[in-house]
Design an enzyme around this catalytic site. Structure first.
Site, PDB file in Angstrom:
ATOM      1  N   HIS A  52       7.180  -3.295   3.604  1.00  0.00           N
ATOM      2  CA  HIS A  52       8.520  -2.846   2.939  1.00  0.00           C
ATOM      3  C   HIS A  52       9.661  -3.111   3.692  1.00  0.00           C
ATOM      4  O   HIS A  52       9.655  -3.190   4.875  1.00  0.00           O
ATOM      5  CB  HIS A  52       8.395  -1.199   2.894  1.00  0.00           C
ATOM      6  N   ASP A 110      12.440  -1.738   4.933  1.00  0.00           N
ATOM      7  CA  ASP A 110      12.710  -0.840   6.013  1.00  0.00           C
ATOM      8  C   ASP A 110      11.818  -1.084   7.348  1.00  0.00           C
ATOM      9  O   ASP A 110      12.169  -0.505   8.578  1.00  0.00           O
ATOM     10  CB  ASP A 110      12.913   0.614   5.709  1.00  0.00           C
ATOM     11  N   HIS A 111      11.104  -1.860   7.240  1.00  0.00           N
ATOM     12  CA  HIS A 111       9.782  -1.998   8.146  1.00  0.00           C
ATOM     13  C   HIS A 111      10.252  -3.524   8.585  1.00  0.00           C
ATOM     14  O   HIS A 111       9.699  -4.176   9.606  1.00  0.00           O
ATOM     15  CB  HIS A 111       8.601  -1.905   8.097  1.00  0.00           C
ATOM     16  N   HIS A 154      -0.957   3.973   1.115  1.00  0.00           N
ATOM     17  CA  HIS A 154       0.427   3.714   0.824  1.00  0.00           C
ATOM     18  C   HIS A 154       0.611   3.026  -0.472  1.00  0.00           C
ATOM     19  O   HIS A 154      -0.376   2.553  -1.108  1.00  0.00           O
ATOM     20  CB  HIS A 154       1.282   2.938   1.958  1.00  0.00           C
ATOM     21  N   ASP A 203       3.299   3.681   7.028  1.00  0.00           N
ATOM     22  CA  ASP A 203       3.651   4.690   6.298  1.00  0.00           C
ATOM     23  C   ASP A 203       2.491   5.072   5.335  1.00  0.00           C
ATOM     24  O   ASP A 203       1.770   4.106   5.107  1.00  0.00           O
ATOM     25  CB  ASP A 203       4.744   4.420   5.213  1.00  0.00           C
ATOM     26  N   HIS A 244      10.315   8.187  11.370  1.00  0.00           N
ATOM     27  CA  HIS A 244      10.351   7.951   9.751  1.00  0.00           C
ATOM     28  C   HIS A 244      10.948   9.149   9.066  1.00  0.00           C
ATOM     29  O   HIS A 244      10.422   9.516   8.209  1.00  0.00           O
ATOM     30  CB  HIS A 244       9.121   7.591   9.480  1.00  0.00           C
TER      31      HIS A 244
END
EC number: 3.1.26.11
Length: 304
Positions: A65, A67-68, A140, A211, A269
């Site tokens: 993802h 944001d990582h 996830h 996540d 997070h």
């Protein structure tokens, strides 16, 4: 050994929290840094620290993802511009190589060092005489992984009394004895390190989860870790939302920490829906179950 949190937010950056990135500083152990995830603007966050990008030896990505991973191309390019020449290993789910190589190719970014990509599966990813790194798959929306970093037993402390009894006076020789299994003294005697050190020191264990929804099956993977770093995107009252979006609540992370018997739980997070005044309530949802819990902020540094 310490954990330096470069970003502790979820999904999108906020004024208080950048998106996810964690530096495991191993400067005394191996003179390097391992990075876990690299969200957008990670290199900007690094500018506010003493971290040197050229010291980054390995990068572990939990999942793909944005944001990582959106900070990776910029960080890798800047590392080269700033004189980094040592190779970097990047571990991550299938697709990480394509993402990085495509970004660098299209932007015509040429690095002065090589990247070695290791697209991961469950099991042991890396092992040397100092550390062992294992991974497990989490629950996830896309493949997401948790990492377990185990430091191996360290040599015990020198026992000065025994050295003096053997006629070995303090000096640089003590360091040589500590660093070598066997050495020969100037007088011709052979000295074995094992005869002059105490019991081995247990190494540290850190678990860093990507996540994930909560599942008690992960407790075995995190068993007896000194530190568990776990996402807490939602508060204890929002567990239905957490499940719907494939994330965990503060309460669920604390429950896992209790089940795994870890020493300390660090929550990260954090969703931008929660303001600073909400943090005490969020932490209470975890400490009611696992007291040794802390919600980390950007630029927090935690000794392991």
């Amino acid at each position: 050994m310490d954990l330096f949190f470069l970003g502790t937010g979820a999904g999108v950056p906020s004024k208080q929290r950048n998106v996810t990135s964690i530096a495991l500083q191993l400067l005394q152990e191996r003179g390097s840094i391992w990075l876990f995830d690299c969200g957008e603007s990670t290199q900007h966050q690094i500018l506010h620290t003493h971290i040197k990008p050229r010291k980054i030896e390995k990068i572990f990505i939990t999942h793909l993802h944005g944001d990582h991973i959106f900070g990776l191309p910029g960080l890798l390019g800047s590392r080269s511009f700033q004189g980094g020449v040592a190779p970097v290993e990047i571990y991550g789910p299938p697709g990480i190589k394509e993402f990085v190589t495509t970004s660098l190719k299209i932007s015509q970014t040429r690095l002065k060092y090589k990247i070695h990509f290791i697209e991961i599966e469950e099991g042991v990813l890396f092992e040397d005489d100092q550390f062992k790194v294992q991974t497990t798959k989490l629950d996830h929306g896309i493949p997401s992984y948790g990492y377990r970093i185990e430091e191996k037993e360290k040599i015990g402390e020198l026992i000065p009394g025994k050295l003096k009894d053997a006629g070995i006076r303090p000096g640089p020789i003590y360091q040589q004895i500590k660093e070598n299994p066997t050495i020969t003294l100037e007088d011709g005697r052979t000295i074995h390190r094992k005869d002059f050190v105490g019991a081995p020191k247990k190494g540290k264990t850190i678990c860093i989860f990507g996540d994930t929804r909560y599942s008690n099956q992960y407790a075995t993977f995190a068993q007896n870790a000194d530190i568990l770093v776990h996402e807490a995107t939602f508060g204890a009252a929002d567990e239905e939302l957490a499940y719907e979006y494939y994330h965990s609540s503060t309460k669920q992370a604390a429950t896992l920490a209790l089940e795994a018997g870890v020493n300390q739980l660090l929550l990260t997070h954090i969703s931008s829906r929660y303001l600073e005044e909400d943090i005490p309530h969020l932490i209470a949802g975890a400490t009611d179950i696992f007291p040794n819990t802390r919600i980390v902020n950007d630029f927090d540094q935690v000794n392991v």
